[in-house]
Design an enzyme around this catalytic site. Sequence first.
Site, PDB file in Angstrom:
ATOM      1  CE  LYS A 169      -3.574   2.376   2.624  1.00 15.98           C
ATOM      2  NZ  LYS A 169      -4.560   2.353   3.692  1.00 15.98           N
ATOM      3  CD  GLU A 190       9.309  -5.897   7.358  1.00 14.18           C
ATOM      4  OE1 GLU A 190       9.107  -4.759   6.871  1.00 14.18           O
ATOM      5  OE2 GLU A 190       8.927  -6.217   8.495  1.00 14.18           O
ATOM      6  N   GLY A 202      -4.827  -1.766   4.984  1.00 11.56           N
ATOM      7  CA  GLY A 202      -4.019  -2.888   4.506  1.00 11.56           C
ATOM      8  C   GLY A 202      -4.656  -4.239   4.809  1.00 11.56           C
ATOM      9  NE  ARG A 203      -6.424  -3.677  10.972  1.00 12.48           N
ATOM     10  CZ  ARG A 203      -5.801  -2.501  11.099  1.00 12.48           C
ATOM     11  NH1 ARG A 203      -4.633  -2.304  10.497  1.00 12.48           N
ATOM     12  NH2 ARG A 203      -6.323  -1.524  11.818  1.00 12.48           N
ATOM     13  CD  GLU A 206      -1.817  -4.259  11.500  1.00 11.34           C
ATOM     14  OE1 GLU A 206      -0.630  -4.619  11.587  1.00 11.34           O
ATOM     15  OE2 GLU A 206      -2.363  -4.033  10.398  1.00 11.34           O
ATOM     16  CG  HIS A 214      -4.680 -35.513  16.656  1.00  5.32           C
ATOM     17  ND1 HIS A 214      -4.879 -36.712  17.304  1.00  5.32           N
ATOM     18  CD2 HIS A 214      -5.702 -35.406  15.769  1.00  5.32           C
ATOM     19  CE1 HIS A 214      -5.945 -37.325  16.800  1.00  5.32           C
ATOM     20  NE2 HIS A 214      -6.461 -36.534  15.869  1.00  5.32           N
ATOM     21  CE  LYS A 271       5.737  -0.911  10.135  1.00  3.77           C
ATOM     22  NZ  LYS A 271       4.776  -0.207   9.282  1.00  3.77           N
TER      23      LYS A 271
HETATM   24  O1  F6P Z   1       2.565  -4.048   9.944  1.00 10.35           O
HETATM   25  C1  F6P Z   1       2.082  -2.804   9.657  1.00 10.35           C
HETATM   26  C2  F6P Z   1       1.517  -2.693   8.274  1.00 10.35           C
HETATM   27  O2  F6P Z   1       1.387  -1.342   8.014  1.00 10.35           O
HETATM   28  C3  F6P Z   1       0.188  -3.421   8.095  1.00 10.35           C
HETATM   29  O3  F6P Z   1      -0.875  -2.695   8.590  1.00 10.35           O
HETATM   30  C4  F6P Z   1       0.165  -3.604   6.625  1.00 10.35           C
HETATM   31  O4  F6P Z   1      -0.776  -4.542   6.233  1.00 10.35           O
HETATM   32  C5  F6P Z   1       1.585  -4.043   6.377  1.00 10.35           C
HETATM   33  O5  F6P Z   1       2.351  -3.271   7.281  1.00 10.35           O
HETATM   34  C6  F6P Z   1       2.095  -3.875   4.978  1.00 10.35           C
HETATM   35  O6  F6P Z   1       2.035  -2.552   4.556  1.00 10.35           O
HETATM   36  P1  F6P Z   1       2.217  -2.150   3.038  1.00 10.35           P
HETATM   37  O7  F6P Z   1       1.123  -2.756   2.257  1.00 10.35           O
HETATM   38  O8  F6P Z   1       2.186  -0.656   3.025  1.00 10.35           O
HETATM   39  O9  F6P Z   1       3.559  -2.682   2.577  1.00 10.35           O
END
Ligand code: F6P
Length: 557
Positions: free
Chosen positions: A212, A218, A276-277, A363, A394, A519
């Site tokens: 987003k 990452e 995002g979620r 979240e 199990h 972060k």
């Molecule tokens: O972990 C925080 C967060 O902002 C989530 O809310 C989101 O889904 C994820 O990182 C990934 O964010 P992006 O889509 O901006 O890479």
Amino acid sequence: MSTIISDSEAWKSLHSHKRSVIDSTHLRDLLQDEDRCKTMSVSHGDITLDYSRTQMVLETPDLLCNLARAANLEQKISHMSQGKAINETEGRSVLHMALRAPKTSQIVVNGEDVIPSVHAVLEKVQIFSEKVRNGEWLGCTGKPLTTIVAIGIGGSYLGPEFVYEALRTDEVASTQASGRTLRFVANVDPVDAARALHGVDAETTLVIIVSKTFTTAETMLNAQTVKNWLLKSIPGGDADCITRQHMIAVSTAIEKATAFGIDPNNIFGFWEWVGGRYSVCSAVGIVPLALHYGFNIMESFLSGAHDMDKHYTTAPLRENIPVMLALVGLWNSSFMGYNSRAILPYAQALVRFAAHIQQVDMESNGKRVDMNGNILPFEAGEIVFGEPGTNGQHSFYQLLHQGRVVPAEFIGFCKSPSPVTVEGAPVSNHDELMCNFFAQPDALACGKTIAELKAEGVPENLIPHKEFPGNRPSLTLLFPELNAFTCGQLLALYEHRVAVQGFVWGLNSFDQWGVELGKALAGTVRNSLRTARADGISGIAGFNPSTTALLKKYLGK
Ligand code: F6P
């Protein structure tokens, strides 16, 4: 006047109801009452929610609905669906429902109807996915692109992976995906990319960077790692052609994606009003899944989600499945004092459902202040975990039966996508699965008494070990079958459950400030590690003694 919900009469009366009525009940007895059982079942189409195995008497659901009214739930749902800026800390609307609304609907945000742009992106996804799937869009060496690698984390990964897994054994979806591969890279651990790319032919691979913000550390590092792999692995190595034909992006940050080198024509946009979620129904989920399964499958998924949206926004509280699901959760966590919840799908295809709901739920509602910044005098949010049954039986069910009380959510399907009957077996394999699905909730609710154990002749010394106290709440969700449509319904049902709980608790379910501190600190460590790797141990400065010692150990100094 305070706006905290726990100050309301409705909240207080639920606490006293628990003390004066519920504490002296046992589910073993409550389940004998046929009228009570009937009233604790809600249906929408072929979906049934049965919550008769929660510690409630006939009047409890009414008291919970009073609480919902005291929290102005219906008004909040309507503000959400109208596009009001209910995410107040970020000044944003929360419109994931618009992502699956039909073309004929209208939702105005800041004076602009958002529906035409939603459908413009969907059309772009349809055209692009069909070109790739029918071989009109080729890789740089002229080969069709049959492998999709989707890079993203959190909401840019968990939802799409849940849906990918859910449809892998659906007859129509799997036929349409035949000869195609979809893999995900989420973790910055290089092992994740190494595994995803193992055995993959770069010449036939299309990479999607899903982010987003297009700033998530990452994802940016994984995107560069996979881009380097493409550049190294495709013969000829024409960088422009490789990034144009083999790399696309899904983002709200078009400029950043372009700066990374993605052709602006190959960027699929979405909007700040999609959290995002809550983004599976945007290009975040629809691009990779339409490429893999076909656009028609994703249309059916979106219709399922929209169907649940209609139910959620129109059904009265007592007949509203997401609302009742949420109120049961509120009852268990805020009044019965259970702080966790197990999601137990009796469907192997839902193997990643609990992982997705962990983010959607925790979240969203893992908060300690209300919308106005007041510290909540109660704990909100629930600790969510889960595994498909019967595997979980199990593994951790021992604790559910005889250890801590964890409200459980059993999700089952009447029909299997892979029916098998073994000759000589008493029932089909799916029936065997469902025997467990029906047995476990009763085992939790009714337990096994000392008298029953004695009657069975169990030795005295083993009786305490073999006793099951019961009175452990669960609810049951029964769907006709798992397909793209019902998968969309299930997703929307759980999204709305989370929103309803947040609305009643009075918090903001749509921001996530709690992820920021870690972060930022990782950034400080990154700077130190870079210096230490280049100049030696003196680069490790400004940390507490514990972190300093651990960093030195890590660096081998
Ligand atoms: O972990 C925080 C967060 O902002 C989530 O809310 C989101 O889904 C994820 O990182 C990934 O964010 P992006 O889509 O901006 O890479």
